[in-house]
Design a protein around this motif. Structure first.
Motif, PDB file in Angstrom:
ATOM      1  N   PRO A  24     -37.970   3.325  24.643  1.00  0.00           N
ATOM      2  CA  PRO A  24     -36.806   4.011  25.194  1.00  0.00           C
ATOM      3  C   PRO A  24     -35.575   3.100  25.181  1.00  0.00           C
ATOM      4  O   PRO A  24     -35.698   1.898  24.994  1.00  0.00           O
ATOM      5  N   PRO A  25     -34.406   3.668  25.398  1.00  0.00           N
ATOM      6  CA  PRO A  25     -33.181   2.870  25.352  1.00  0.00           C
ATOM      7  C   PRO A  25     -33.199   1.725  26.375  1.00  0.00           C
ATOM      8  O   PRO A  25     -33.653   1.902  27.492  1.00  0.00           O
ATOM      9  N   GLN A  26     -32.717   0.586  25.954  1.00  0.00           N
ATOM     10  CA  GLN A  26     -32.668  -0.590  26.831  1.00  0.00           C
ATOM     11  C   GLN A  26     -31.257  -0.940  27.282  1.00  0.00           C
ATOM     12  O   GLN A  26     -31.084  -1.751  28.186  1.00  0.00           O
ATOM     13  N   ASN A  27     -30.259  -0.369  26.621  1.00  0.00           N
ATOM     14  CA  ASN A  27     -28.856  -0.652  26.954  1.00  0.00           C
ATOM     15  C   ASN A  27     -28.098   0.674  26.930  1.00  0.00           C
ATOM     16  O   ASN A  27     -27.770   1.188  25.868  1.00  0.00           O
ATOM     17  N   VAL A  28     -27.848   1.227  28.093  1.00  0.00           N
ATOM     18  CA  VAL A  28     -27.302   2.579  28.219  1.00  0.00           C
ATOM     19  C   VAL A  28     -25.882   2.524  28.772  1.00  0.00           C
ATOM     20  O   VAL A  28     -25.600   1.788  29.720  1.00  0.00           O
ATOM     21  N   PRO A  54     -36.278   2.179  34.333  1.00  0.00           N
ATOM     22  CA  PRO A  54     -36.110   1.084  35.305  1.00  0.00           C
ATOM     23  C   PRO A  54     -35.762  -0.267  34.675  1.00  0.00           C
ATOM     24  O   PRO A  54     -35.133  -1.097  35.321  1.00  0.00           O
ATOM     25  N   GLN A  55     -36.131  -0.490  33.433  1.00  0.00           N
ATOM     26  CA  GLN A  55     -35.864  -1.779  32.781  1.00  0.00           C
ATOM     27  C   GLN A  55     -34.550  -1.793  31.999  1.00  0.00           C
ATOM     28  O   GLN A  55     -34.136  -2.839  31.509  1.00  0.00           O
ATOM     29  N   ALA A  56     -33.906  -0.649  31.870  1.00  0.00           N
ATOM     30  CA  ALA A  56     -32.690  -0.556  31.053  1.00  0.00           C
ATOM     31  C   ALA A  56     -31.495  -1.175  31.774  1.00  0.00           C
ATOM     32  O   ALA A  56     -31.425  -1.215  32.994  1.00  0.00           O
ATOM     33  N   ARG A  57     -30.565  -1.654  30.966  1.00  0.00           N
ATOM     34  CA  ARG A  57     -29.279  -2.132  31.494  1.00  0.00           C
ATOM     35  C   ARG A  57     -28.341  -0.940  31.468  1.00  0.00           C
ATOM     36  O   ARG A  57     -28.088  -0.355  30.414  1.00  0.00           O
ATOM     37  N   ILE A  58     -27.826  -0.562  32.628  1.00  0.00           N
ATOM     38  CA  ILE A  58     -26.945   0.603  32.738  1.00  0.00           C
ATOM     39  C   ILE A  58     -25.523   0.114  32.997  1.00  0.00           C
ATOM     40  O   ILE A  58     -25.261  -0.576  33.972  1.00  0.00           O
ATOM     41  N   THR A  59     -24.631   0.491  32.086  1.00  0.00           N
ATOM     42  CA  THR A  59     -23.217   0.143  32.186  1.00  0.00           C
ATOM     43  C   THR A  59     -22.427   1.436  32.329  1.00  0.00           C
ATOM     44  O   THR A  59     -22.713   2.411  31.647  1.00  0.00           O
ATOM     45  N   VAL A  76     -26.310   0.466  39.071  1.00  0.00           N
ATOM     46  CA  VAL A  76     -25.416   0.131  37.962  1.00  0.00           C
ATOM     47  C   VAL A  76     -25.437  -1.376  37.757  1.00  0.00           C
ATOM     48  O   VAL A  76     -25.236  -2.143  38.696  1.00  0.00           O
ATOM     49  N   ASP A  77     -25.691  -1.804  36.525  1.00  0.00           N
ATOM     50  CA  ASP A  77     -25.725  -3.235  36.209  1.00  0.00           C
ATOM     51  C   ASP A  77     -24.355  -3.805  35.887  1.00  0.00           C
ATOM     52  O   ASP A  77     -24.086  -4.969  36.162  1.00  0.00           O
ATOM     53  N   ALA A  78     -23.502  -2.993  35.261  1.00  0.00           N
ATOM     54  CA  ALA A  78     -22.173  -3.478  34.874  1.00  0.00           C
ATOM     55  C   ALA A  78     -21.194  -2.313  34.864  1.00  0.00           C
ATOM     56  O   ALA A  78     -21.583  -1.164  34.658  1.00  0.00           O
TER      57      ALA A  78
END
Length: 139
Positions: A24-28, A54-59, A76-78
């Protein structure tokens, strides 16, 4: 409107530059540049996105008014700040696409309507693009 015509003409070539999506997507990327009330309405989407990935980076790409609110959201990560003046004109759209391309997003969820976002995210080479189409005509 020239950006839409250019995209239609160059779409086959643009697909060559799209990187493959991780599964699945890792950088969304979530695009929500509307007013603060719309950003608040996006929080359930962010909650479910975090639960599903849960492991994805969400911007989140947001306006300067809503950015502080999003920075306090633990899902939200960024936060990337953008304002409409940045994507005005063809050169502005190209610069925004280059900015998004540098982040190497696997997927984008666009919560804003309009012709800018489908075009710019395609130019950025984001392979999975999901957006909304407002139905103001009542159809």
């Amino acid at each position: 409107m020239i950006h839409v015509l250019l995209t239609l003409l160059l779409a086959p070539m643009l697909r060559l530059f799209c990187h493959r999506a991780a599964t699945p997507p890792q950088n969304v990327l979530v695009i929500q540049v509307a007013k603060i009330g719309d950003v608040i309405c996006t929080t359930p989407l962010l909650r479910e996105l975090r639960a599903g990935l849960p492991q994805a980076r969400i911007t989140v790409l947001a306006g300067s008014i809503a950015a502080p609110l999003l920075r306090t959201n633990p899902r939200v990560d960024a936060v990337m700040v953008a304002n409409p003046a940045q994507w005005r004109g063809l050169s502005g759209k190209l610069q925004l696409a280059a900015r998004l391309r540098r982040e190497r997003f696997d997927a984008v969820l666009c919560c804003n309507g309009g012709d800018v976002w489908p075009v710019v995210t395609l130019w950025a080479g984001i392979p999975q693009r999901i957006g909304v189409l407002p139905n103001f005509a009542g159809r």
